[in-house]
Design a protein around this motif. Structure first.
Motif, mmCIF file in Angstrom:
data_model
loop_
_atom_site.group_PDB
_atom_site.id
_atom_site.type_symbol
_atom_site.label_atom_id
_atom_site.label_comp_id
_atom_site.label_asym_id
_atom_site.label_seq_id
_atom_site.Cartn_x
_atom_site.Cartn_y
_atom_site.Cartn_z
ATOM 1 N N VAL A 207 0.845 -1.206 0.000
ATOM 2 C CA VAL A 207 0.000 0.000 0.000
ATOM 3 C C VAL A 207 0.876 1.250 0.000
ATOM 4 N N ARG A 208 1.893 1.268 0.854
ATOM 5 C CA ARG A 208 2.784 2.435 0.936
ATOM 6 C C ARG A 208 3.504 2.669 -0.392
ATOM 7 N N ASN A 209 4.005 1.603 -1.008
ATOM 8 C CA ASN A 209 4.773 1.740 -2.253
ATOM 9 C C ASN A 209 3.939 2.289 -3.408
ATOM 10 N N ARG A 210 2.638 2.099 -3.352
ATOM 11 C CA ARG A 210 1.753 2.593 -4.411
ATOM 12 C C ARG A 210 1.129 3.942 -4.037
ATOM 13 N N GLY A 211 1.620 4.565 -2.980
ATOM 14 C CA GLY A 211 1.164 5.904 -2.618
ATOM 15 C C GLY A 211 -0.172 5.948 -1.917
ATOM 16 N N GLY A 212 -0.597 4.829 -1.338
ATOM 17 C CA GLY A 212 -1.894 4.777 -0.672
ATOM 18 C C GLY A 212 -1.771 4.869 0.834
ATOM 19 N N ASN A 213 -2.905 4.916 1.486
ATOM 20 C CA ASN A 213 -2.994 4.926 2.940
ATOM 21 C C ASN A 213 -3.776 3.698 3.391
ATOM 22 N N PHE A 214 -3.631 3.315 4.648
ATOM 23 C CA PHE A 214 -4.280 2.091 5.113
ATOM 24 C C PHE A 214 -4.831 2.260 6.513
ATOM 25 N N VAL A 215 -5.887 1.520 6.790
ATOM 26 C CA VAL A 215 -6.436 1.329 8.133
ATOM 27 C C VAL A 215 -6.710 -0.161 8.249
ATOM 28 N N VAL A 216 -5.922 -0.852 9.074
ATOM 29 C CA VAL A 216 -5.970 -2.313 9.158
ATOM 30 C C VAL A 216 -6.198 -2.723 10.607
ATOM 31 N N GLN A 217 -7.070 -3.688 10.796
ATOM 32 C CA GLN A 217 -7.354 -4.176 12.147
ATOM 33 C C GLN A 217 -6.247 -5.113 12.616
ATOM 34 N N VAL A 218 -5.969 -5.077 13.909
ATOM 35 C CA VAL A 218 -4.946 -5.921 14.531
ATOM 36 C C VAL A 218 -5.637 -6.935 15.427
ATOM 37 N N LYS A 219 -5.318 -8.218 15.217
ATOM 38 C CA LYS A 219 -5.861 -9.277 16.069
ATOM 39 C C LYS A 219 -4.742 -10.225 16.490
ATOM 40 N N ALA A 220 -5.120 -11.429 16.882
ATOM 41 C CA ALA A 220 -4.163 -12.366 17.471
ATOM 42 C C ALA A 220 -3.189 -12.957 16.461
ATOM 43 N N ASN A 221 -3.392 -12.717 15.137
ATOM 44 C CA ASN A 221 -2.409 -13.223 14.192
ATOM 45 C C ASN A 221 -1.089 -12.454 14.292
ATOM 46 N N GLN A 222 -1.127 -11.265 14.900
ATOM 47 C CA GLN A 222 0.079 -10.516 15.252
ATOM 48 C C GLN A 222 0.069 -10.364 16.775
ATOM 49 N N LYS A 223 0.429 -11.449 17.461
ATOM 50 C CA LYS A 223 0.253 -11.506 18.918
ATOM 51 C C LYS A 223 1.057 -10.446 19.652
ATOM 52 N N GLY A 224 2.337 -10.301 19.299
ATOM 53 C CA GLY A 224 3.180 -9.331 19.993
ATOM 54 C C GLY A 224 2.648 -7.917 19.838
ATOM 55 N N LEU A 225 2.246 -7.565 18.621
ATOM 56 C CA LEU A 225 1.726 -6.230 18.360
ATOM 57 C C LEU A 225 0.407 -6.010 19.085
ATOM 58 N N ARG A 226 -0.498 -6.976 18.976
ATOM 59 C CA ARG A 226 -1.825 -6.830 19.578
ATOM 60 C C ARG A 226 -1.763 -6.699 21.094
ATOM 61 N N TRP A 227 -1.047 -7.597 21.745
ATOM 62 C CA TRP A 227 -1.032 -7.599 23.210
ATOM 63 C C TRP A 227 -0.314 -6.385 23.776
ATOM 64 N N SER A 228 0.777 -5.959 23.133
ATOM 65 C CA SER A 228 1.494 -4.781 23.631
ATOM 66 C C SER A 228 0.638 -3.524 23.499
ATOM 67 N N LEU A 229 -0.068 -3.399 22.371
ATOM 68 C CA LEU A 229 -0.929 -2.224 22.181
ATOM 69 C C LEU A 229 -2.110 -2.254 23.141
#
Length: 401
Positions: A207-229
């Motif tokens: 998304v970044r490389n094509r000049g776009g913006n993103f809003v993405v949900q975070v769940k348990a598939n990214q455990k370290g990111l989700r739990w720390s946040l």
């Protein structure tokens, strides 16, 4: 006489504008490359005639299976002939089957995306166009591994049209198909929204490389990111906060609270996700009207945008329009009930069904009456109701009685 001259000129201009949709549909059908050897053999039907037959019949409510499509064509054969179609009679079910199985599904999807792009209204000013990405299984088709093919799509939440689709490979999933889907899209000044499946570095970088913006949900598939946040946002003050009024919908009273946080202070791995992220926390409280039972749901999103909490809340809610579109595919177009043996046939059928929904969205957006703009897909098909004239009025942007 002068008044009559300007009246005729105005009506001609109006007619040419209204006829654009029908003209574009014919252009779409003629653009699809023919899979047959047109310089040899005995070819009875033009490929464009067969494609137009399938699309027009599906816009007539009940014609969905091949037998129903042929029955609709038989009932309206003289009307098709006046349009220059099916001059040599009715095709068989086997002919339609071969057409769906042999057309290059990627080419058909490409020309369908050009059709949608022609009628899309580009956003101007500070407003960002929201493109939701999500997958849907073609449950009427089974692959050799026993699974249904997953068709991932990019859907414009503002235009109410599917912009592009991609079939996940048999041994792959949406994670690898999503970056391919973005390759054919112009996403500059757009917001790409996705569920937790696509909370992946490869997708965010695409998304970044094509000049776009993103809003993405975070769940348990990214455990370290989700739990720390989840732990950290409970202990710090938000940058901004927005609460919606209580809403009654589908037998529930819902209340949403959206908060934004500075990602530079919260992301544990900024080299992976980037240093410019905003963390969005959404708390949804649902109260069942009949029982009074209360449930609470806490969701976390990441984004590279710097928006207010109210704007982020609007973006997140608009993502669910793609789920509404998938529901319309099932209930209006009978997507799940359509049986196809080949994945290519399933993708081609899916493209034509989505094209029908786009046509109805275009008609709805061009209407001046507010009641016409709010009408649902099912009600539009109820008005066409196997009526060839009503379908032509729809394609010419006229009123459907």
């Amino acid at each position: 006489m002068i008044y009559l001259f300007f009246y005729i000129k105005k009506e001609r201009k109006k007619f040419s504008k209204n006829a654009d949709l029908l003209k574009a549909l014919f252009s779409f059908a003629k653009s699809i490359p023919d899979y047959r050897r047109t310089d040899r053999g005995h070819i009875i039907y033009k490929l464009s005639d067969l494609v137009l037959l399938c699309v027009i019949a599906r816009l007539a409510k009940s014609a969905n299976t091949r037998a129903e499509i042929i029955r609709f064509a038989d009932h309206n054969l003289s009307a098709f002939n006046r349009l220059g179609l099916l001059r040599k009679g009715l095709p068989s079910e086997a002919t339609l089957c071969r057409m769906e199985q042999n057309i290059d599904d990627r080419k058909m999807d490409y020309y369908a995306s050009l059709f949608a792009e022609k009628f899309s209204i580009k956003q101007t000013g500070k407003k960002l166009e929201i493109i939701a990405i999500d997958g849907k299984f073609a449950r009427g088709t089974t692959q050799t591994n026993g699974r249904n093919p997953d068709i991932i799509s990019a859907y414009s939440a503002d235009q109410k049209m599917t912009l592009k689709t991609e079939v996940c490979d048999e041994k792959s999933n949406e994670i690898t198909a999503a970056p391919k889907l973005l390759e054919g899209l112009n996403i500059e000044n757009c917001v790409i929204t996705a569920d937790a499946m696509l909370c992946q570095k490869s997708f965010v970088d695409a998304v970044r490389n094509r000049g776009g913006n993103f809003v993405v949900q975070v769940k348990a598939n990214q455990k370290g990111l989700r739990w720390s946040l989840e732990d950290k946002i409970k202990k710090i003050n938000p940058l901004d906060k927005y609460s919606t009024p209580y809403e009654l919908s589908h037998g529930r009273i819902m209340h949403r609270t959206c908060q934004t946080f500075d990602g530079a202070k919260l992301i544990v791995d900024p080299e992976k996700w980037g240093h410019d992220l905003t963390i969005i926390g959404v708390k949804v409280v649902n109260i069942e009207k009949s029982t009074g039972k209360t449930s609470e749901d806490n969701r976390i999103y990441i984004s590279n945008l710097q928006l207010s909490a109210k704007d982020f809340n609007d973006v997140i809610r608009k993502h669910w329009s793609i789920e509404s579109m998938h529901w319309s595919l099932d209930t209006t177009m009978r997507h799940d009930a359509t049986k196809r043996k080949k994945v290519r046939a399933a993708h081609n059928t899916d493209t034509m069904m989505r094209l029908c929904l786009s046509i109805m969205s275009i008609w709805r957006s061009r209407r001046k009456k507010k009641s016409d703009r709010k009408i649902g897909y099912t009600d539009i098909l109820r008005r066409t109701n196997d009526n060839f004239t009503a379908v032509m009025n729809l394609l010419q942007m006229k009123m459907i009685k």
